[in-house]
Write an enzyme that holds these catalytic residues in place. Structure first.
Site, mmCIF file in Angstrom:
data_model
loop_
_atom_site.group_PDB
_atom_site.id
_atom_site.type_symbol
_atom_site.label_atom_id
_atom_site.label_comp_id
_atom_site.label_asym_id
_atom_site.label_seq_id
_atom_site.Cartn_x
_atom_site.Cartn_y
_atom_site.Cartn_z
ATOM 1 N N LYS A 1 7.856 11.837 -5.461
ATOM 2 C CA LYS A 1 7.220 12.181 -4.815
ATOM 3 C C LYS A 1 7.210 11.516 -3.243
ATOM 4 C CE LYS A 1 3.218 9.288 -3.372
ATOM 5 N NZ LYS A 1 2.644 9.110 -2.349
ATOM 6 N N ASN A 2 7.366 11.322 -2.930
ATOM 7 C CA ASN A 2 8.053 10.671 -1.358
ATOM 8 C C ASN A 2 9.210 11.210 -0.716
ATOM 9 O OD1 ASN A 2 4.844 9.398 -1.446
ATOM 10 N ND2 ASN A 2 6.079 6.756 -1.435
ATOM 11 N N ARG B 1 -2.337 11.782 3.868
ATOM 12 C CA ARG B 1 -1.445 11.795 5.325
ATOM 13 C C ARG B 1 -0.414 12.074 5.277
ATOM 14 N NH1 ARG B 1 -2.958 7.674 8.285
ATOM 15 N NH2 ARG B 1 -1.176 7.569 8.551
ATOM 16 N N CYS C 1 -6.723 4.588 6.665
ATOM 17 C CA CYS C 1 -7.192 5.205 5.229
ATOM 18 C C CYS C 1 -6.957 3.302 4.623
ATOM 19 C CB CYS C 1 -5.998 5.947 4.741
ATOM 20 S SG CYS C 1 -4.284 4.967 4.197
ATOM 21 N N ARG D 1 -2.619 2.646 9.714
ATOM 22 C CA ARG D 1 -1.852 3.282 9.884
ATOM 23 C C ARG D 1 -1.077 4.489 10.682
ATOM 24 N NH1 ARG D 1 -0.942 5.883 3.774
ATOM 25 N NH2 ARG D 1 0.860 5.718 4.086
ATOM 26 N N PRO D 2 -1.173 3.992 11.875
ATOM 27 C CA PRO D 2 -1.254 4.396 13.533
ATOM 28 C C PRO D 2 0.516 5.802 13.255
ATOM 29 C CG PRO D 2 -0.221 2.695 14.141
ATOM 30 C CD PRO D 2 -1.098 2.782 12.615
ATOM 31 N N VAL D 3 0.491 6.967 13.910
ATOM 32 C CA VAL D 3 1.365 7.489 13.875
ATOM 33 C C VAL D 3 2.231 7.845 14.889
ATOM 34 C CG1 VAL D 3 0.637 9.236 11.605
ATOM 35 C CG2 VAL D 3 -0.023 9.861 14.553
ATOM 36 N N ASP E 1 5.147 -0.366 -2.295
ATOM 37 C CA ASP E 1 3.742 0.393 -3.293
ATOM 38 C C ASP E 1 4.536 -0.376 -4.620
ATOM 39 O OD1 ASP E 1 3.646 1.960 -1.581
ATOM 40 O OD2 ASP E 1 5.596 3.393 -1.794
ATOM 41 N N ILE F 1 3.823 -5.325 4.774
ATOM 42 C CA ILE F 1 3.534 -3.914 5.434
ATOM 43 C C ILE F 1 2.636 -3.057 5.842
ATOM 44 C CG2 ILE F 1 4.487 -1.272 4.823
ATOM 45 C CD1 ILE F 1 6.384 -3.412 5.239
ATOM 46 N N ARG G 1 -2.349 11.148 -7.812
ATOM 47 C CA ARG G 1 -2.091 11.713 -6.411
ATOM 48 C C ARG G 1 -0.551 11.662 -7.025
ATOM 49 N NH1 ARG G 1 -4.317 9.419 -1.592
ATOM 50 N NH2 ARG G 1 -2.547 10.772 -0.758
HETATM 51 N N1 EPU Z 1 3.143 2.408 11.756
HETATM 52 C C1 EPU Z 1 2.855 2.638 12.565
HETATM 53 N N2 EPU Z 1 3.192 3.563 13.402
HETATM 54 C C2 EPU Z 1 3.819 4.261 13.183
HETATM 55 C C3 EPU Z 1 4.642 4.550 12.060
HETATM 56 C C4 EPU Z 1 3.549 3.357 10.843
HETATM 57 O O1 EPU Z 1 2.520 1.269 13.545
HETATM 58 O O2 EPU Z 1 3.495 5.076 14.093
HETATM 59 C C5 EPU Z 1 2.956 1.113 10.641
HETATM 60 C C6 EPU Z 1 2.219 1.239 9.608
HETATM 61 O O3 EPU Z 1 0.666 1.020 9.652
HETATM 62 C C7 EPU Z 1 2.882 0.407 8.494
HETATM 63 C C8 EPU Z 1 4.115 0.325 9.247
HETATM 64 O O4 EPU Z 1 4.635 1.064 10.593
HETATM 65 O O5 EPU Z 1 2.194 -0.226 8.808
HETATM 66 C C9 EPU Z 1 4.858 1.146 8.180
HETATM 67 O O6 EPU Z 1 4.255 2.436 7.947
HETATM 68 P P1 EPU Z 1 5.414 3.976 7.155
HETATM 69 O O7 EPU Z 1 4.717 4.718 8.933
HETATM 70 O O8 EPU Z 1 6.605 3.071 6.977
HETATM 71 O O9 EPU Z 1 4.211 4.431 5.931
HETATM 72 P P2 EPU Z 1 4.557 5.832 6.058
HETATM 73 O O10 EPU Z 1 5.596 6.687 5.704
HETATM 74 O O11 EPU Z 1 2.430 6.637 6.260
HETATM 75 C C10 EPU Z 1 5.346 6.267 3.401
HETATM 76 C C11 EPU Z 1 5.014 6.030 2.132
HETATM 77 C C12 EPU Z 1 4.206 5.359 1.476
HETATM 78 C C13 EPU Z 1 4.245 4.111 1.644
HETATM 79 C C14 EPU Z 1 4.730 3.497 2.886
HETATM 80 C C15 EPU Z 1 5.866 2.192 3.046
HETATM 81 C C16 EPU Z 1 5.549 9.040 1.727
HETATM 82 C C17 EPU Z 1 4.829 10.048 1.961
HETATM 83 N N3 EPU Z 1 4.089 7.537 2.093
HETATM 84 O O12 EPU Z 1 4.281 6.009 3.809
HETATM 85 O O13 EPU Z 1 3.392 5.132 0.209
HETATM 86 O O14 EPU Z 1 3.395 2.963 0.866
HETATM 87 O O15 EPU Z 1 5.883 4.284 3.797
HETATM 88 O O16 EPU Z 1 7.249 2.131 2.359
HETATM 89 O O17 EPU Z 1 6.439 8.635 1.806
HETATM 90 C C18 EPU Z 1 2.889 5.851 -2.113
HETATM 91 O O18 EPU Z 1 3.093 6.273 -1.975
HETATM 92 O O19 EPU Z 1 1.480 5.369 -2.360
HETATM 93 C C19 EPU Z 1 2.794 5.399 -0.163
HETATM 94 C C20 EPU Z 1 1.639 4.904 -0.366
#
Ligand code: EPU
Length: 419
Positions: free
Chosen positions: A22-23, A94, A118, A123-125, A306, A328, A398
């Site tokens: 999926k990811n 997201r 969520c 999970r900020p960006v 995960d 995480i 999902r």
């Molecule tokens: N974070 C920030 N700022 C950012 C981005 C992330 O503070 O701009 C923080 C997040 O809040 C979190 C940490 O950094 O505490 C890591 O987050 P990351 O961005 O790596 O997560 P993600 O990219 O949103 C992906 C997977 C998730 C998986 C995480 C960690 C996808 C679509 N989603 O999420 O998958 O848990 O990486 O490996 O690739 C799932 O499949 O169930 C799932 C949640």
């Protein structure tokens, strides 16, 4: 709404075919925005998140054909007429944030709803935005939307403050059409990033270092169509390995390899299981009660967040006491309360859960709270004595293709019913 009725305990044996990740699929679908040619993606899993991403791209004007039987998806964004990802779709998934980088790179503008918090955390960006700003984008946040524009992205060195998977993917895609070289430091190293890089390379992008923490991308003027096969889902595979650990049995997982799963396999062996690397399959055999296993979650190559809930479910019936530290996401222990309903002995203090294994769990009615939490509950319920029901399994759909059918084919008793 649907739920699972599960009758346990089960012993598992047989074969399971593992699908595409999926990811990896979600970013690869978004990479189609970078070219006006068609990309043909194979090994695409039939999942709710994949349909949501296709709907989002469709709403923007992409045309696509997805055949769930052949698992091939053809997608073309030549006639894209909108650069907006609305709140209605982003709030359900997201990963929609992954359109931001490609839209900005190809069209010079994007309007993407802020994903918001969520169930598993805030999970900020901010890292996505910071990196794109460094590449020269003007970005403002207005009425809950990220509004971005540029007259042309420029390659630069971006050092991420924290390791982010989708952040790295967004920046990598944007950099493919930027002017000059972009270096992403402190990059995520997940196999799904390597898969995206391999798809982008097939489109003509010049990328080095994916799979390490420094990725270099030499921007191109234009990318072309390609064919790409999605890497297998290491989390789906790990989930079935845990199911065997909890229930006992002998199962062959097909279309996988051990390379992307070293940490998961290492910890599974500590549970006391035998794992056989059979090239493109993995055989797992558990013939006695597992021993408890402690771990801390970490970015790849560390232990994946995960897989935390699924390993907790196995620890719930293991011999001994395990400590799990979730590093995480700040709120990824919502399955604890539900596992306790099944008889698990778990205490949580801040980001650490202490699990004292009991000999048997008992069937109960429980509620799924997020995708991986649901998977943990299914594992616990198929190993428990008696009947369980798991509500809100839309979370499972999902990210797991036909989990009920796959589990039943190896000896579990899982019935999908309307609630
Ligand atoms: N974070 C920030 N700022 C950012 C981005 C992330 O503070 O701009 C923080 C997040 O809040 C979190 C940490 O950094 O505490 C890591 O987050 P990351 O961005 O790596 O997560 P993600 O990219 O949103 C992906 C997977 C998730 C998986 C995480 C960690 C996808 C679509 N989603 O999420 O998958 O848990 O990486 O490996 O690739 C799932 O499949 O169930 C799932 C949640």
């Amino acid at each position: 709404m649907e739920k699972f009725k599960i009758c346990g305990p089960s012993k598992l044996s047989g074969e399971v075919i593992i699908g595409g990740a999926k990811n990896a699929t979600l970013p690869v679908l978004c990479s189609s925005i970078l070219t006006s040619d068609t990309i043909e993606i194979s090994n695409v899993p039939k999942l709710r998140d994949v349909s949501t991403m296709l709907s989002l791209l469709g709403e923007m004007g992409a045309s696509f054909k997805f055949d769930p039987l052949s698992k091939i998806c053809e997608i073309n964004t030549d006639s894209l007429f909108s650069v907006e990802a609305s709140y209605d779709l982003v709030k359900t998934m997201r990963a929609s944030i992954l359109v931001l980088g490609p839209l900005l790179a190809r069209f010079g503008q994007a309007k993407v709803s802020l994903p918001g918090g969520c169930a598993i955390g805030q999970r900020p960006v901010d890292q996505h935005i910071k990196g794109l700003r460094q590449m020269g984008a003007n970005i403002k946040i207005e009425d809950g939307y990220i509004i971005a524009e540029t007259t042309g992205l420029k390659g630069t060195t971006i050092k991420n403050d924290i390791i982010t998977v989708t952040g790295t993917e967004n920046l990598m895609m944007a950099a493919c059409l930027a002017d000059g070289e972009t270096l992403i430091e402190n990059a995520a190293m997940e196999p799904e990033i390597v898969d995206l890089a391999s798809c982008l390379r097939s489109m003509g992008a010049i990328i080095f270092g994916d799979g390490t923490n420094k990725i270099s991308i030499h921007g191109s003027k234009k990318l072309s169509g390609c064919k790409h096969e999605i890497v297998f889902d290491r989390i789906e595979a790990g989930t079935y390995l845990c199911a065997v650990a909890a229930c006992g049995g002998d199962v062959l997982l097909k279309n996988v390899n051990t390379l992307n799963m070293k940490m998961i396999i290492k910890k599974l062996q500590k549970f006391g299981g035998e794992i056989f690397d059979c090239g493109t399959s993995i055989r797992v055999k558990f013939s006695k009660r597992p021993e408890s296993v402690s771990f801390d979650t970490a970015p790849f190559p560390g232990f994946p967040t995960d897989m935390q809930a699924q390993f907790m479910a196995v620890n719930a019936i293991a011999r001994g006491t395990a400590k799990i530290r979730e590093n995480i996401f700040e709120n990824r222990f919502m399955h604890v309360q539900e596992l306790q309903r099944l008889g698990a002995m778990i205490k949580v203090k801040a980001s650490t859960a202490t699990i004292t294994g009991v000999e048997n769990l008992r069937g109960a009615n429980v509620m799924a709270t997020d995708l991986r939490a649901s998977a943990g509950l299914v594992i616990a319920a198929i190993s428990a004595n008696g009947n369980s029901s798991i509500d809100r399994i839309y979370h499972l759909d999902r990210g797991y293709e036909q989990m009920d059918r796959k589990l039943n084919s190896i000896g579990a008793s899982v019935q999908r019913i309307k609630s």
